[in-house]
Design a protein around this motif. Sequence first.
Motif, PDB file in Angstrom:
ATOM      1  N   MET A 168       1.007  -1.340  -0.129  1.00 30.72           N
ATOM      2  CA  MET A 168       0.024   0.084   0.126  1.00 30.72           C
ATOM      3  C   MET A 168       0.967   1.231   0.053  1.00 30.72           C
ATOM      4  O   MET A 168       1.974   1.296   0.625  1.00 30.72           O
ATOM      5  N   SER A 169       0.422   2.301  -0.399  1.00 33.88           N
ATOM      6  CA  SER A 169       1.028   3.442  -0.492  1.00 33.88           C
ATOM      7  C   SER A 169       0.414   4.476   0.683  1.00 33.88           C
ATOM      8  O   SER A 169      -0.548   4.430   1.144  1.00 33.88           O
ATOM      9  N   SER A 170       0.773   5.920   0.590  1.00 35.75           N
ATOM     10  CA  SER A 170       0.532   6.481   1.561  1.00 35.75           C
ATOM     11  C   SER A 170      -1.085   7.209   1.005  1.00 35.75           C
ATOM     12  O   SER A 170      -1.123   7.260  -0.395  1.00 35.75           O
ATOM     13  N   ARG A 171      -1.681   7.422   1.623  1.00 30.74           N
ATOM     14  CA  ARG A 171      -3.066   7.900   1.526  1.00 30.74           C
ATOM     15  C   ARG A 171      -3.599   9.162   2.370  1.00 30.74           C
ATOM     16  O   ARG A 171      -3.229   9.078   3.492  1.00 30.74           O
ATOM     17  N   THR A 172      -4.137  10.198   1.876  1.00 31.69           N
ATOM     18  CA  THR A 172      -4.465  11.370   2.461  1.00 31.69           C
ATOM     19  C   THR A 172      -5.854  11.479   2.657  1.00 31.69           C
ATOM     20  O   THR A 172      -6.628  11.535   1.697  1.00 31.69           O
ATOM     21  N   HIS A 173      -6.651  11.921   3.697  1.00 33.09           N
ATOM     22  CA  HIS A 173      -7.900  11.999   4.068  1.00 33.09           C
ATOM     23  C   HIS A 173      -8.150  13.465   4.652  1.00 33.09           C
ATOM     24  O   HIS A 173      -7.326  13.667   5.430  1.00 33.09           O
ATOM     25  N   VAL A 174      -9.036  14.001   4.181  1.00 32.51           N
ATOM     26  CA  VAL A 174      -9.396  15.531   4.870  1.00 32.51           C
ATOM     27  C   VAL A 174     -10.811  15.481   5.372  1.00 32.51           C
ATOM     28  O   VAL A 174     -11.654  15.331   4.535  1.00 32.51           O
ATOM     29  N   LEU A 175     -10.898  15.812   6.723  1.00 34.00           N
ATOM     30  CA  LEU A 175     -12.207  16.034   7.177  1.00 34.00           C
ATOM     31  C   LEU A 175     -12.244  17.455   7.413  1.00 34.00           C
ATOM     32  O   LEU A 175     -11.650  18.199   8.088  1.00 34.00           O
ATOM     33  N   THR A 176     -13.327  17.872   6.713  1.00 33.93           N
ATOM     34  CA  THR A 176     -13.591  19.529   6.753  1.00 33.93           C
ATOM     35  C   THR A 176     -14.956  19.634   7.716  1.00 33.93           C
ATOM     36  O   THR A 176     -16.051  18.960   8.081  1.00 33.93           O
ATOM     37  N   PRO A 177     -14.867  20.903   8.536  1.00 34.06           N
ATOM     38  CA  PRO A 177     -16.060  21.063   9.362  1.00 34.06           C
ATOM     39  C   PRO A 177     -17.362  21.640   8.459  1.00 34.06           C
ATOM     40  O   PRO A 177     -17.105  21.829   7.074  1.00 34.06           O
ATOM     41  N   PRO A 178     -18.448  21.618   9.113  1.00 30.84           N
ATOM     42  CA  PRO A 178     -19.634  22.013   8.367  1.00 30.84           C
ATOM     43  C   PRO A 178     -19.457  23.580   7.803  1.00 30.84           C
ATOM     44  O   PRO A 178     -18.535  24.339   8.375  1.00 30.84           O
ATOM     45  N   LEU A 179     -19.712  23.783   6.679  1.00 33.39           N
ATOM     46  CA  LEU A 179     -19.771  25.259   5.993  1.00 33.39           C
ATOM     47  C   LEU A 179     -20.457  26.363   7.170  1.00 33.39           C
ATOM     48  O   LEU A 179     -21.512  25.904   7.706  1.00 33.39           O
ATOM     49  N   PRO A 180     -19.966  27.324   7.200  1.00 32.12           N
ATOM     50  CA  PRO A 180     -20.360  28.464   8.148  1.00 32.12           C
ATOM     51  C   PRO A 180     -21.675  29.199   7.684  1.00 32.12           C
ATOM     52  O   PRO A 180     -21.623  30.475   7.137  1.00 32.12           O
ATOM     53  N   LEU A 181     -22.860  28.601   7.533  1.00 33.18           N
ATOM     54  CA  LEU A 181     -23.998  28.889   6.775  1.00 33.18           C
ATOM     55  C   LEU A 181     -24.627  30.093   7.229  1.00 33.18           C
ATOM     56  O   LEU A 181     -25.039  30.976   6.812  1.00 33.18           O
ATOM     57  N   ARG A 182     -24.551  30.348   8.684  1.00 33.26           N
ATOM     58  CA  ARG A 182     -24.718  31.353   9.474  1.00 33.26           C
ATOM     59  C   ARG A 182     -24.433  32.601   9.148  1.00 33.26           C
ATOM     60  O   ARG A 182     -24.820  33.580   8.864  1.00 33.26           O
ATOM     61  N   ALA A 183     -22.946  32.563   9.265  1.00 32.27           N
ATOM     62  CA  ALA A 183     -22.105  33.668   9.102  1.00 32.27           C
ATOM     63  C   ALA A 183     -22.466  34.018   7.616  1.00 32.27           C
ATOM     64  O   ALA A 183     -22.339  35.342   7.278  1.00 32.27           O
ATOM     65  N   VAL A 184     -22.588  33.286   6.568  1.00 32.16           N
ATOM     66  CA  VAL A 184     -22.686  33.437   5.242  1.00 32.16           C
ATOM     67  C   VAL A 184     -24.361  34.265   5.082  1.00 32.16           C
ATOM     68  O   VAL A 184     -24.224  35.364   4.377  1.00 32.16           O
ATOM     69  N   ALA A 185     -25.102  33.802   5.763  1.00 33.73           N
ATOM     70  CA  ALA A 185     -26.338  34.410   5.684  1.00 33.73           C
ATOM     71  C   ALA A 185     -26.658  35.789   6.250  1.00 33.73           C
ATOM     72  O   ALA A 185     -27.032  36.832   5.865  1.00 33.73           O
ATOM     73  N   VAL A 186     -25.927  35.892   7.359  1.00 37.85           N
ATOM     74  CA  VAL A 186     -25.569  37.276   8.128  1.00 37.85           C
ATOM     75  C   VAL A 186     -24.944  38.177   7.094  1.00 37.85           C
ATOM     76  O   VAL A 186     -25.265  39.634   7.131  1.00 37.85           O
ATOM     77  N   ALA A 187     -23.820  37.779   6.416  1.00 34.56           N
ATOM     78  CA  ALA A 187     -23.181  38.525   5.509  1.00 34.56           C
ATOM     79  C   ALA A 187     -23.842  38.742   4.428  1.00 34.56           C
ATOM     80  O   ALA A 187     -23.778  40.124   3.935  1.00 34.56           O
ATOM     81  N   ALA A 188     -24.749  38.004   3.748  1.00 36.23           N
ATOM     82  CA  ALA A 188     -25.722  38.464   2.944  1.00 36.23           C
ATOM     83  C   ALA A 188     -26.636  39.600   3.315  1.00 36.23           C
ATOM     84  O   ALA A 188     -26.772  40.548   2.523  1.00 36.23           O
ATOM     85  N   GLY A 189     -27.231  39.551   4.478  1.00 36.59           N
ATOM     86  CA  GLY A 189     -28.371  40.187   4.997  1.00 36.59           C
ATOM     87  C   GLY A 189     -27.346  41.610   4.935  1.00 36.59           C
ATOM     88  O   GLY A 189     -28.195  42.626   4.649  1.00 36.59           O
ATOM     89  N   LEU A 190     -26.318  41.926   5.548  1.00 38.34           N
ATOM     90  CA  LEU A 190     -25.530  42.970   5.756  1.00 38.34           C
ATOM     91  C   LEU A 190     -25.286  43.589   4.274  1.00 38.34           C
ATOM     92  O   LEU A 190     -25.390  44.902   4.318  1.00 38.34           O
ATOM     93  N   ALA A 191     -25.060  42.858   3.388  1.00 36.12           N
ATOM     94  CA  ALA A 191     -24.831  43.480   2.292  1.00 36.12           C
ATOM     95  C   ALA A 191     -25.982  44.030   1.523  1.00 36.12           C
ATOM     96  O   ALA A 191     -25.904  44.898   0.980  1.00 36.12           O
TER      97      ALA A 191
END
Length: 148
Positions: free
Chosen positions: A1-24
């Motif tokens: 077997m060779s090296s393998r990389t996995h990436v665990l990402t957090p949930p998207l910050p949808l609340r911050a995006v919604a607030v930014a859209a409202g401010l805009a």
Amino acid sequence: MSSRTHVLTPPLPLRAVAVAAGLAVVGAVLIVLPTALQSPAAVGVIGWVLLAAAVVLLVAAAVSWRRMRVVVEFTDDGYLITGPGSREEGRWADVTKVTQAPTSLTIHHGAERRVRLVSQRGVTAELVHLTGDLTRRLDASRGYHGQL
């Protein structure tokens, strides 16, 4: 077997995006308002401030989302886990047990040391692939080579 990389990402910050859209939107309305209704120019300045705040919030949310990723690299000899402010590594030969909960994996090294991986997004395809890869590598280190 060779090296393998996995990436665990957090949930998207949808609340911050919604607030930014409202401010805009509010900022854009306030920017146009002095011209359309002969309002004071100060209203337009407040609109520009809100629009700038929206951009800053959006950039901050994107940067924090990117930095909260956890990168898991498996090799034939062991693993390396790097995340925000942490680094864990271990050898397959030292692993005594692996336990699994629906959204996490715990790698045991004897009675004292534990390395815990948590998927903040719940059960994802990447967590399933990571679990399968970990199982195959641990089996191979024990000499099982896919025999169950």
